[in-house]
Scaffold this active site. Structure first.
Site, PDB file in Angstrom:
ATOM      1  N   HIS A 127       0.825  -1.211   0.000  1.00 46.77           N
ATOM      2  CA  HIS A 127       0.000   0.000   0.000  1.00 46.77           C
ATOM      3  C   HIS A 127       0.857   1.258   0.000  1.00 46.77           C
ATOM      4  O   HIS A 127       0.439   2.312  -0.446  1.00 46.77           O
ATOM      5  CB  HIS A 127      -0.905   0.033   1.231  1.00 46.77           C
ATOM      6  CG  HIS A 127      -1.733  -1.203   1.404  1.00 46.77           C
ATOM      7  ND1 HIS A 127      -2.709  -1.560   0.512  1.00 46.77           N
ATOM      8  CD2 HIS A 127      -1.728  -2.165   2.363  1.00 46.77           C
ATOM      9  CE1 HIS A 127      -3.274  -2.689   0.916  1.00 46.77           C
ATOM     10  NE2 HIS A 127      -2.687  -3.081   2.021  1.00 46.77           N
ATOM     11  N   HIS A 152       5.424   6.802   6.662  1.00 42.83           N
ATOM     12  CA  HIS A 152       5.104   6.294   5.319  1.00 42.83           C
ATOM     13  C   HIS A 152       4.631   7.456   4.451  1.00 42.83           C
ATOM     14  O   HIS A 152       4.428   8.568   4.949  1.00 42.83           O
ATOM     15  CB  HIS A 152       4.037   5.199   5.398  1.00 42.83           C
ATOM     16  CG  HIS A 152       2.743   5.691   5.969  1.00 42.83           C
ATOM     17  ND1 HIS A 152       2.404   5.534   7.293  1.00 42.83           N
ATOM     18  CD2 HIS A 152       1.710   6.360   5.394  1.00 42.83           C
ATOM     19  CE1 HIS A 152       1.222   6.090   7.506  1.00 42.83           C
ATOM     20  NE2 HIS A 152       0.780   6.603   6.380  1.00 42.83           N
ATOM     21  N   HIS A 154       2.204   8.933   0.934  1.00 43.04           N
ATOM     22  CA  HIS A 154       1.052   8.788   0.027  1.00 43.04           C
ATOM     23  C   HIS A 154       1.348   9.638  -1.204  1.00 43.04           C
ATOM     24  O   HIS A 154       1.888  10.730  -1.076  1.00 43.04           O
ATOM     25  CB  HIS A 154      -0.231   9.277   0.702  1.00 43.04           C
ATOM     26  CG  HIS A 154      -0.592   8.489   1.925  1.00 43.04           C
ATOM     27  ND1 HIS A 154      -1.391   7.368   1.882  1.00 43.04           N
ATOM     28  CD2 HIS A 154      -0.249   8.662   3.225  1.00 43.04           C
ATOM     29  CE1 HIS A 154      -1.525   6.879   3.103  1.00 43.04           C
ATOM     30  NE2 HIS A 154      -0.850   7.646   3.943  1.00 43.04           N
ATOM     31  N   GLU A 166      -3.278  13.384   0.919  1.00 40.46           N
ATOM     32  CA  GLU A 166      -4.550  12.949   1.498  1.00 40.46           C
ATOM     33  C   GLU A 166      -5.318  14.164   2.015  1.00 40.46           C
ATOM     34  O   GLU A 166      -6.452  14.381   1.653  1.00 40.46           O
ATOM     35  CB  GLU A 166      -4.277  11.944   2.615  1.00 40.46           C
ATOM     36  CG  GLU A 166      -3.567  10.705   2.092  1.00 40.46           C
ATOM     37  CD  GLU A 166      -3.969   9.446   2.805  1.00 40.46           C
ATOM     38  OE1 GLU A 166      -3.623   9.316   3.989  1.00 40.46           O
ATOM     39  OE2 GLU A 166      -4.641   8.598   2.174  1.00 40.46           O
ATOM     40  N   HIS A 179       3.451  10.858   6.446  1.00 39.05           N
ATOM     41  CA  HIS A 179       2.830  10.665   7.759  1.00 39.05           C
ATOM     42  C   HIS A 179       3.835  10.055   8.730  1.00 39.05           C
ATOM     43  O   HIS A 179       4.450   9.043   8.410  1.00 39.05           O
ATOM     44  CB  HIS A 179       1.606   9.741   7.642  1.00 39.05           C
ATOM     45  CG  HIS A 179       0.445  10.388   6.955  1.00 39.05           C
ATOM     46  ND1 HIS A 179      -0.583   9.672   6.397  1.00 39.05           N
ATOM     47  CD2 HIS A 179       0.161  11.694   6.761  1.00 39.05           C
ATOM     48  CE1 HIS A 179      -1.460  10.518   5.865  1.00 39.05           C
ATOM     49  NE2 HIS A 179      -1.024  11.752   6.065  1.00 39.05           N
ATOM     50  N   THR A 261      -5.994   6.565   7.818  1.00 45.52           N
ATOM     51  CA  THR A 261      -6.550   6.805   6.481  1.00 45.52           C
ATOM     52  C   THR A 261      -6.589   5.527   5.648  1.00 45.52           C
ATOM     53  O   THR A 261      -6.898   5.571   4.463  1.00 45.52           O
ATOM     54  CB  THR A 261      -5.743   7.886   5.730  1.00 45.52           C
ATOM     55  OG1 THR A 261      -4.397   7.416   5.558  1.00 45.52           O
ATOM     56  CG2 THR A 261      -5.726   9.201   6.493  1.00 45.52           C
ATOM     57  N   THR A 262      -6.232   4.400   6.262  1.00 43.97           N
ATOM     58  CA  THR A 262      -6.329   3.091   5.588  1.00 43.97           C
ATOM     59  C   THR A 262      -7.104   2.144   6.498  1.00 43.97           C
ATOM     60  O   THR A 262      -7.152   2.367   7.717  1.00 43.97           O
ATOM     61  CB  THR A 262      -4.930   2.492   5.349  1.00 43.97           C
ATOM     62  OG1 THR A 262      -4.239   2.390   6.603  1.00 43.97           O
ATOM     63  CG2 THR A 262      -4.110   3.334   4.382  1.00 43.97           C
TER      64      THR A 262
END
Ligand SMILES: *[C@@H]1O[C@H](CO)[C@@H](O)[C@H](O)[C@H]1NC(C)=O
Ligand SMILES: *[C@@H]1O[C@H](CO)[C@@H](O)[C@H](O)[C@H]1NC(C)=O
Length: 399
Positions: A127, A152, A154, A166, A179, A261-262
Site C-alpha cells: 500500500h 510512510h 502517500h 490525502e 505521515h 486513512t487506511t
C-alpha cells in the site's frame, strides 16, 4: 462521502462467507462421519471450533483492500466498520472555518536526530513504503507523550499538480504527503492497544509539493525504493535524521480528531497537519510515483503502486483548530496583493480629494476672515486714535 452502513449489512466478509458455507459443511460432514462410523458430534464440534478460529484469525486482515477496484475505498466500510464512521480522515481544511487555539504549542520532535548505529527497516507493504522508527523517538507538545512507530508516504500518479496528498487545504491537494505515526505511550503499553483507543495515536501530516530544487533529506528514502519494488520486500537503509523530512516551522499546524486513512480506519488519531509544506524536485516525485509495485514479486501481473491516497472525508460536527491566527500568518496570493494595491491607491486618491476640498474651503473662508480682522483692527485703531487725540487736544487747550 462514505455512507455509514447498518451493522447487519456489514458483517466481516469471512463471517458472512462462513454463514453461507456452514449448511453445506454440516451436510458433508454428517455424510462423511456416518460412513466413517465416528462420534459425529464430537468431531463436528472440533471442526466448527477450528473453523471459527480460522475465521477469527483471518477476518478483515485477510481482505486485500485497494484504493480502486473490488475492495476500493468506497467499499472499505463494508468490510471495516470504522471506515464508515463519522470522524474519518483525511479532511479538507477550510482555513476560514478553522478555529484559532492559542493553547496549541509548537510540536517538538524528540530523538528524531539520534538515530544510533542500527539501520532503519524500509519495506513495501503493498500500500505504501514504510520505515519503522526506533522507540526512543517521540513527539512532545501534545497532552501526552507519544512514541514514534513508523513513517510512510502517500502519492499520486500524474506528476506535479495532479493530486497525491490525502489532506487538502481549501480544496487544494499537494503532490504527496508524509505521515509520521506515534502512539500514546503514557496511556497504553503498545501500538496495537493504542490504535483502537481515542487519543491513542498522534500522526504528523506533512504536505509535499514539487519545485526546482532536490530535497536531499528525501533521498534518504527515495534512493532505496528500487530495493523494495515489490510488495513484502524489505531493505535495511542507513539511519538518518527524521527531523530533516519535516518543515522548519513546527509551530504552525492544524489539529483535529480523526482516523487512520487506511483500513481498519480506527478513529484514534490526533492529527497535526503542518501549515508549511516541504518541497521535493519533480524527479524525486517521479521516483516516488513510478518505482513501486503493489503486487508481490511472484505475481505474474505487475501492478504499479500509485494513487495511494484516500479521498477527503466529511468533517461532520468536527472543528479543525489552528495553532496560529490564520489571517495574520497567511501568505497573500497575487490576486489579493492586486486588490490591496488598488485599495490603497483608491484610498490615497480619496484622501487627496478630501484634503483638497478642505484646503479649498479654508481658502474661501480666509478672505472673509481677513476682512473681519481688518475691520476689527481698523475700528480698534480709530478708537485708540480718538483716545490718543484727547490728551493732545487738552494739551492744546491748556496753555
Ligand atoms: C500489547 O499490550 C497488550 C496489553 O498489555 C498485550 O496483551 C499485547 O500482547 C501487546 N501486543 C504486542 C504486539 O506487544
Ligand atoms: C478530540 O476529542 C477529545 C475527546 O472527545 C476532546 O477532548 C478534544 O478537545 C478533541 N480535540 C480536537 C482537536 O477536536
Amino acid at each position: 462521502m462514505l455512507p455509514s452502513p447498518s451493522p447487519s449489512l456489514s458483517l466481516p466478509v469471512s463471517l458472512s462467507h462462513l454463514l453461507l458455507i456452514t449448511p453445506s459443511i454440516i451436510i458433508h460432514f454428517c455424510v462423511w462421519a456416518r460412513r466413517a462410523n465416528m462420534d459425529s458430534l464430537g468431531l463436528f464440534i472440533l471442526l466448527m471450533l477450528q473453523c471459527f478460529q480460522w475465521t477469527a484469525a483471518h477476518a478483515a486482515e485477510d481482505i486485500t483492500w485497494t484504493y480502486k477496484g473490488m475492495v476500493g475505498q468506497t467499499e472499505w466500510s463494508e468490510y471495516f466498520l470504522d471506515c464508515g464512521g463519522t470522524s474519518q480522515s483525511p479532511v479538507d481544511v477550510v482555513t476560514t472555518q478553522t478555529k484559532y487555539d492559542p493553547s496549541l504549542i509548537p510540536l517538538t520532535p524528540l530523538g528524531y536526530d539520534q538515530h544510533g548505529n542500527s539501520p532503519f527497516t524500509l519495506y513495501n507493504n503493498g500500500h505504501t513504503a514504510v520505515i519503522d522508527l526506533p522507540e526512543w523517538m517521540g513527539i512532545g507538545g501534545l497532552p501526552w507523550f507519544f512514541t514514534a512507530v513508523q513513517l510512510h508516504l502517500h502519492w499520486g500518479s500524474g506528476g506535479p499538480s495532479h493530486g497525491g496528498s490525502e489532506h487538502t487545504i481549501n480544496g487544494q491537494s499537494a503532490d504527496a504527503e508524509l505521515h509520521v505515526v506515534h502512539y500514546n505511550s503514557e496511556l497504553y503499553p503498545n501500538m496495537s492497544t493504542a490504535m483502537t483507543k481515542r487519543d491513542g495515536l498522534a500522526v504528523l501530516g506533512i504536505l509535499i509539493v514539487t519545485g526546482e530544487e532536490t530535497n536531499p533529506a528525501f533521498n534518504n528514502v527515495l534512493n532505496y525504493l528500487s530495493r523494495i519494488r515489490h510488495a513484502d520486500q524489505k531493505a535495511y537503509i542507513p539511519a538518518f535524521d527524521i527531523k530533516s523530512l519535516l518543515p522548519s516551522d513546527l509551530g504552525r499546524y492544524y489539529r483535529y480528531n480523526g482516523s487512520l486513512t487506511t483500513p481498519p480506519c480506527y478513529q484514534s488519531v490526533i492529527w497535526s497537519v503542518f501549515h508549511e509544506r516541504v518541497q521535493i524536485s519533480k524527479a524525486q516525485l517521479l521516483r516516488m510515483e513510478t518505482l513501486l509495485y503493489s503486487s508481490k514479486s511472484e505475481e505474474p501481473d505487475r501492478m504499479l503502486l500509485q494513487d495511494n491516497y484516500r479521498a477527503t472525508q466529511p468533517l461532520n460536527h468536527r472543528v479543525v483548530f489552528a495553532s496560529f491566527s490564520a489571517e495574520s500568518g497567511r501568505e497573500l496570493s497575487s490576486g489579493e496583493v492586486t486588490a490591496i494595491v488598488i485599495g490603497v491607491m483608491c484610498g490615497c486618491v480619496g484622501l487627496a480629494v478630501i484634503v483638497r476640498f478642505i484646503v479649498k474651503t479654508i481658502r474661501i473662508k480666509e478672505p472673509e476672515k481677513a476682512k473681519e480682522i481688518k475691520q476689527d483692527t481698523a475700528l480698534n485703531s480709530t478708537a485708540a486714535g480718538e483716545k490718543k487725540e484727547e490728551p493732545s487736544l487738552s494739551l492744546q487747550t491748556d496753555p
